[in-house]
Design an enzyme around this catalytic site. Structure first.
Site, PDB file in Angstrom:
ATOM      1  CG  ASP A 159     -54.558 -32.522 -65.227  1.00  0.00           C
ATOM      2  OD1 ASP A 159     -53.357 -32.847 -65.097  1.00  0.00           O
ATOM      3  OD2 ASP A 159     -55.457 -32.934 -64.472  1.00  0.00           O
ATOM      4  CG  ASP A 204     -51.792 -36.712 -62.139  1.00  0.00           C
ATOM      5  OD1 ASP A 204     -52.962 -36.975 -61.832  1.00  0.00           O
ATOM      6  OD2 ASP A 204     -51.479 -35.869 -63.003  1.00  0.00           O
TER       7      ASP A 204
HETATM    8  C1  DX5 Z   1     -54.696 -37.303 -66.266  1.00  0.00           C
HETATM    9  C2  DX5 Z   1     -54.426 -36.091 -65.407  1.00  0.00           C
HETATM   10  C3  DX5 Z   1     -54.746 -36.277 -63.970  1.00  0.00           C
HETATM   11  C4  DX5 Z   1     -56.220 -36.548 -63.684  1.00  0.00           C
HETATM   12  C5  DX5 Z   1     -56.391 -37.027 -62.283  1.00  0.00           C
HETATM   13  O1  DX5 Z   1     -54.262 -37.045 -67.546  1.00  0.00           O
HETATM   14  O2  DX5 Z   1     -53.051 -35.737 -65.492  1.00  0.00           O
HETATM   15  O3  DX5 Z   1     -54.314 -35.153 -63.234  1.00  0.00           O
HETATM   16  O4  DX5 Z   1     -56.984 -35.406 -63.853  1.00  0.00           O
HETATM   17  O5  DX5 Z   1     -57.736 -37.399 -62.091  1.00  0.00           O
HETATM   18  P1  DX5 Z   1     -58.098 -38.751 -61.317  1.00  0.00           P
HETATM   19  O6  DX5 Z   1     -57.587 -38.604 -59.917  1.00  0.00           O
HETATM   20  O7  DX5 Z   1     -59.607 -38.791 -61.392  1.00  0.00           O
HETATM   21  O8  DX5 Z   1     -57.438 -39.879 -62.047  1.00  0.00           O
HETATM   22 ZN    ZN Z   2     -52.297 -34.217 -64.031  1.00  0.00          ZN
END
Ligand code: DX5
Ligand code: ZN
Length: 223
Positions: free
Chosen positions: A36, A177
């Site tokens: 990310d 996601d």
């Molecule tokens: C949010 C990110 C995601 C996040 C996912 O901005 O793009 O990839 O890290 O984490 P979880 O699964 O904990 O929501």
């Molecule tokens: Zn992400």
């Protein structure tokens, strides 16, 4: 039945030691590593850039799935391409020139992804699909890991999957996601997700291989 790919999001880990941690990740379970990239502008949080991606690549053979949450990706996409990830996903909301950026990514032999926030109508990216290898449907507002899954994402996945199917573009993959866990993974897979990003659910408790094995089991059991 297509294999579901799991992409743990490393922002849910201790980033200061991720280069060491990845050595213990079982490539038989962990298909991709989700990175990310946040610029403190498109989203309120700030993480890392292309230099970090290039360094991480020297620590693991697991393909890197980079999610760019940055304004105007056209200004820096060359650097991300040079870092050599498996995929580069840009946000529809972040640029006026998504087709051009997707084309640049593709021309470099990298999977080109387009992402939409929960408030962007799915239809907004229909005309971009010929230029994309992957669509990332956000099921939280981007910026942080550990947020709660937004239920309307299920209907959005179904709508997108059916459009992709009816348009004869079977090679476009759908990624989901945000807020995915053992309770909802089977539902997002049934709705059409083929690549599942997991942050909190992959890293909580510290045993990533075990967490991912559980998630895969749940995804396939209720499919
Ligand atoms: C949010 C990110 C995601 C996040 C996912 O901005 O793009 O990839 O890290 O984490 P979880 O699964 O904990 O929501
Ligand atoms: Zn992400």
């Amino acid at each position: 039945m297509k294999k579901i790919l799991i992409s743990p999001s490393i922002i849910a880990s201790d980033l200061t030691t991720i280069g060491e941690q990845v050595r213990g990740f079982d490539p038989g379970l962990i298909d991709l590593l989700h990175l990310d990239v946040m610029d403190g502008n498109f989203v309120p949080n700030l993480t890392f850039g292309p230099g970090f991606i290039a360094s991480l690549k020297t620590h693991t053979g697991i393909p890197l799935d980079a999610h760019l949450m940055i304004e105007k990706p056209e200004l820096s996409i060359d650097r991300y391409i040079a870092a050599g990830p498996w995929s580069l996903t840009i946000h529809h909301e972040s640029t006026r020139f998504p087709a051009r950026v997707l084309q640049q990514i593709r021309d470099a032999g990298i999977i080109a992804g387009i992402s939409i926030n929960p408030s962007t109508p799915v239809e907004a990216i229909y005309d971009l699909l010929p230029y994309a290898d992957m669509v990332l449907v956000m099921s939280v507002d981007p910026g942080f890991y550990g947020q709660a899954f937004m239920e309307p994402a299920i209907g959005r996945l179904e709508k997108l999957a059916s459009f992709i199917d009816s348009s004869g573009m079977p090679d476009v993959r759908i990624q989901i996601d945000g807020g995915i866990n053992t309770e909802n993974i089977a539902r997002v897979v049934r709705a059409g997700a083929q690549i599942v990003v997991v942050g909190n659910a992959a890293f909580k408790g510290g045993d990533v291989n075990k967490n991912v094995r559980n998630l895969i089991e749940r995804a396939n059991k209720d499919r």
